[in-house]
Write an enzyme that holds these catalytic residues in place. Structure first.
Site, short mmCIF file in Angstrom:
data_model
loop_
_atom_site.label_atom_id
_atom_site.label_comp_id
_atom_site.label_asym_id
_atom_site.label_seq_id
_atom_site.Cartn_x
_atom_site.Cartn_y
_atom_site.Cartn_z
N LYS A 61 64.96 16.41 65.88
CA LYS A 61 65.82 15.56 65.25
C LYS A 61 65.95 15.74 63.60
CE LYS A 61 66.11 11.73 63.39
NZ LYS A 61 67.11 12.01 62.44
N GLY A 82 58.16 13.22 56.92
CA GLY A 82 58.88 12.02 56.28
C GLY A 82 58.33 11.20 55.33
N SER A 83 58.90 10.02 55.06
CA SER A 83 58.28 9.08 54.26
C SER A 83 56.82 8.47 55.01
CB SER A 83 58.95 8.04 53.86
OG SER A 83 59.45 7.42 54.76
N THR A 84 55.96 7.78 54.32
CA THR A 84 54.70 7.14 54.65
C THR A 84 55.31 6.08 55.49
OG1 THR A 84 53.41 8.04 52.91
CG2 THR A 84 52.50 5.87 54.18
N THR A 93 58.14 5.31 57.23
CA THR A 93 58.40 5.75 58.47
C THR A 93 57.56 6.36 59.53
OG1 THR A 93 60.75 6.40 57.28
CG2 THR A 93 60.33 7.16 59.64
N GLY A 94 56.41 6.94 58.80
CA GLY A 94 55.40 7.43 59.82
C GLY A 94 54.55 6.18 60.17
N GLU A 115 53.23 14.15 58.57
CA GLU A 115 53.35 15.00 57.00
C GLU A 115 54.08 14.08 56.24
OE1 GLU A 115 51.61 17.63 56.10
OE2 GLU A 115 51.19 18.48 58.29
N CYS A 156 57.57 16.86 48.54
CA CYS A 156 56.55 15.89 48.58
C CYS A 156 55.40 16.11 47.82
CB CYS A 156 56.20 16.14 50.34
SG CYS A 156 56.03 17.72 50.63
N GLU A 179 56.20 6.90 45.56
CA GLU A 179 56.70 8.12 45.35
C GLU A 179 58.44 7.87 45.09
OE1 GLU A 179 57.58 10.02 49.07
OE2 GLU A 179 57.01 11.90 48.41
P1 NAD Z 1 62.54 9.36 56.01
O1 NAD Z 1 61.11 8.87 56.44
O2 NAD Z 1 63.36 8.26 55.67
O3 NAD Z 1 63.14 10.11 57.15
C1 NAD Z 1 62.40 11.54 57.67
C2 NAD Z 1 63.24 11.44 59.00
O4 NAD Z 1 62.64 10.43 60.02
C3 NAD Z 1 64.63 11.65 59.14
O5 NAD Z 1 64.83 12.38 60.28
C4 NAD Z 1 64.97 10.01 59.69
O6 NAD Z 1 66.25 10.04 60.21
C5 NAD Z 1 63.75 9.60 60.55
N1 NAD Z 1 63.45 8.52 60.85
C6 NAD Z 1 63.76 7.33 59.94
N2 NAD Z 1 63.42 6.07 60.53
C7 NAD Z 1 62.97 6.43 61.52
C8 NAD Z 1 62.48 5.60 62.62
N3 NAD Z 1 62.21 4.27 62.62
N4 NAD Z 1 61.73 6.15 63.82
C9 NAD Z 1 61.99 7.55 63.95
N5 NAD Z 1 62.56 8.39 62.95
C10 NAD Z 1 63.07 7.87 61.88
O7 NAD Z 1 62.15 10.54 54.99
P2 NAD Z 1 63.27 11.25 54.12
O8 NAD Z 1 63.73 10.32 53.03
O9 NAD Z 1 64.21 12.12 54.94
O10 NAD Z 1 62.30 12.49 53.49
C11 NAD Z 1 61.42 12.24 52.37
C12 NAD Z 1 60.14 11.93 52.65
O11 NAD Z 1 59.83 12.99 53.46
C13 NAD Z 1 59.49 11.77 51.37
O12 NAD Z 1 58.21 10.75 51.44
C14 NAD Z 1 58.46 13.28 51.36
O13 NAD Z 1 57.32 13.13 50.61
C15 NAD Z 1 58.40 13.44 52.60
N6 NAD Z 1 58.17 14.96 52.91
C16 NAD Z 1 56.87 15.17 53.33
C17 NAD Z 1 56.66 16.55 53.35
C18 NAD Z 1 55.06 17.12 53.89
O14 NAD Z 1 54.84 18.10 54.42
N7 NAD Z 1 54.12 16.09 53.75
C19 NAD Z 1 57.35 17.39 53.46
C20 NAD Z 1 58.65 17.17 52.97
C21 NAD Z 1 59.01 15.85 52.62
#
Ligand code: NAD
Length: 500
Positions: free
Chosen positions: A192, A245-247, A249-250, A268, A303, A402
């Site tokens: 996704k 993605g973001s902490t 959402t994680g 991640e 990130c 962040e």
């Molecule tokens: P995000 O958490 O908003 O979204 C990431 C993904 O999660 C997207 O595909 C989004 O559609 C999906 N998502 C959102 N809500 C969800 C939910 N409730 N359930 C399941 N999936 C959901 O993050 P972003 O704005 O897309 O990316 C930026 C973040 O990613 C930053 O915090 C950045 O540090 C992090 N990042 C980390 C790494 C790493 O390797 N550690 C690498 C790149 C980016």
């Protein structure tokens, strides 16, 4: 395209693009079951690129069913590793031969400079897929040193159906870090992409099929996180979910997994990288270049962005002067112009978020030394000038949270102990850097910094051979290297008794 391609060449090429904008499920492009679509916006000018299928729960169910069936059929899972390797090598070759097109999709979709997407994103994705392809027929299982008359076999088996949810800052590269090892290990995968950047994943799905990856083994469901992402996180037939993605959402995904089938979740997440520069730094020019690059590369949407610059007090003004001089040269421009070093912010939500942090920095008493505003508004795009704050205290919002934009927070310290204390006083632990010519100090810092990657006298070094991931709230598990394969396999212990 040749190295001499101009802005005009890329614009021409962009006009000829044929966007893939439907979901890719069971080897076919399909509309969302609801018929819904969402607009994909070019952040360089605010125009609509295309309307993309908005997958919902029903589409996710279809993709999971296709992935499960493909896994049970076993044509990919049970394929001899050397045969799987050949298919994945073809997949990597196809990404390479479409590298310019994929780079262009990334630059149009997220606003990153074409000079970066052509050399980092697209080739990096191919290199990653190729590396895991080549690895997979060279990994041996184990025989344990068990007593005479028994055999303890330790074997790895694919975990099953793997969902990969990825962000928008390096759309296809972040996806490759997951689909490379997951596919190589024999799993079925559902990717996704972020709703802000679905285009490259959909094009690459077609290339995977052309390479010979069987139907249902690799699916792409574009859609919103709260709907399509959540449906994957809560799905009872997804065995493993690999997330970048973001902490925030994680944390939600971990809850969803816990409340449903306890699928394995790998995270991640975000970062707030401290970049520590000592007065005995062996090369101030290199350190200043790295400090500017570290926060302004990819518009700060990294990130690992070196968003906290810690300078030893005795060199603060001299060193910061160098960094600001370099920052000036990174003023944003059109992403498709090959001279542009900083592009557009991905969308209006991210633009507002970054501007909100700049306002918070000023309100909390940090001193704005450079930038601090939206620029190039006539373009219709979302651009922010390179921004530098000094007199930052590590407890301020701009030092703790962040920002994910081109905003640097500068602090000072007087002793290595103080530098280490500030660096580690963060909920994040993705990466950290230190610049010193003193070996002992370098070693002490490398050991003391609580981060998954530590860079001594360098910044943002990485290679597919080296693991990448975070301590603390920056996540768990590791992408890249052979360690990543561990995330996508079960370890089976088989005991054989020969004494009967
Ligand atoms: P995000 O958490 O908003 O979204 C990431 C993904 O999660 C997207 O595909 C989004 O559609 C999906 N998502 C959102 N809500 C969800 C939910 N409730 N359930 C399941 N999936 C959901 O993050 P972003 O704005 O897309 O990316 C930026 C973040 O990613 C930053 O915090 C950045 O540090 C992090 N990042 C980390 C790494 C790493 O390797 N550690 C690498 C790149 C980016």
């Amino acid at each position: 395209m040749s190295d001499a391609a101009t802005l005009y060449d890329w614009q021409q090429r962009a006009r000829q693009l044929d966007f893939r904008n439907q979901a890719f499920i069971d080897g076919k492009f399909v509309a969302a079951a609801s018929g819904k679509t969402f607009d994909c916006i070019n952040p360089a000018d605010g125009t609509v690129l295309t309307a993309v299928a908005e997958c919902g729960e029903e589409d996710v169910n279809r993709a999971v069913t296709a992935a499960r069936k493909a896994f049970e059929r076993g044509e990919w899972r049970d394929m001899a590793p050397r045969a799987r390797k050949l298919v994945m090598l073809r997949f990597a070759d196809l990404i390479d031969s479409h590298s310019d097109e994929i780079a262009l999709l990334e630059s149009l979709d997220v606003g990153k400079p074409i000079r970066d997407s052509t050399v980092i994103d697209a080739p990096g994705a191919a290199r990653c897929i190729r590396w895991y392809a080549e690895a997979i027929d060279k990994i041996y299982d184990e025989i344990a040193p068990t007593p005479e008359g028994t055999l303890g076999m330790i074997t790895r088996e694919p975990v099953g159906v793997v969902a990969c949810i990825v962000p928008w800052n390096f759309p296809i590269l972040m996806a490759a870090w997951k689909i490379g090892p997951a596919l190589a290990a024999g799993n079925s995968v559902i990717l996704k992409p972020s709703e802000k950047s679905p285009l490259s994943a959909l094009r690459v799905a077609e290339l995977a099929a052309a390479a010979g990856i069987p139907d249902g083994v690799f699916n792409v469901v574009p859609g919103f996180g709260a709907v399509a992402g959540k449906a994957l996180a809560r799905h009872l037939d997804v065995d493993c979910l690999a997330f970048t993605g973001s902490t925030l959402t994680g944390r939600q995904i971990m809850k969803d997994a816990a409340e449903t089938n306890l699928k394995r979740v790998w995270m991640e997440l975000g970062g707030k990288t401290p970049n520590i520069v000592f007065a005995d730094c062996p090369d101030m020019d290199a350190a200043a270049q790295a400090a500017a690059f570290g926060i302004f590369f990819n518009q700060g949407e990294m990130c690992t962005a070196g968003s906290r610059l810690l300078i030893e007090a005795s060199i603060q003004e001299a060193f910061l002067g160098r960094v600001m001089h370099l920052a000036d040269a990174m003023f944003p421009g059109a992403p498709l112009d090959p001279v542009t070093r900083m592009g557009a912010i991905v969308d209006t939500a991210q633009l507002d978020r970054v501007l909100g942090y700049i306002a918070a920095g000023q309100a909390e008493g940090a001193r704005l030394r450079l930038g601090g505003e939206r620029v190039l508004t006539d373009s219709g795009g979302y651009f922010i000038a390179p921004t530098v704050f000094d007199q930052v205290d590590n407890s301020m919002k701009i030092a703790q949270e962040e920002i994910f934009g081109p905003v640097l927070s500068v602090m000072t310290f007087t002793t290595p102990e103080e530098a280490l204390q500030i660096a580690n006083a963060s909920p994040y632990g993705l990466a950290a850097a230190a610049w010193t010519g003193n070996l002992r100090k370098a070693h002490q810092l490398a050991r003391g910094l609580r981060a998954g990657s530590v860079w001594i006298n360098c910044f943002d070094e990485g290679d597919i051979t080296v693991p990448f991931g975070g301590y603390k709230q920056s996540g768990n598990g590791r992408d890249k290297s052979l360690h990543a394969i561990d995330k996508y396999v079960e370890v089976k212990s088989t005991w054989m008794n020969f004494s009967l």
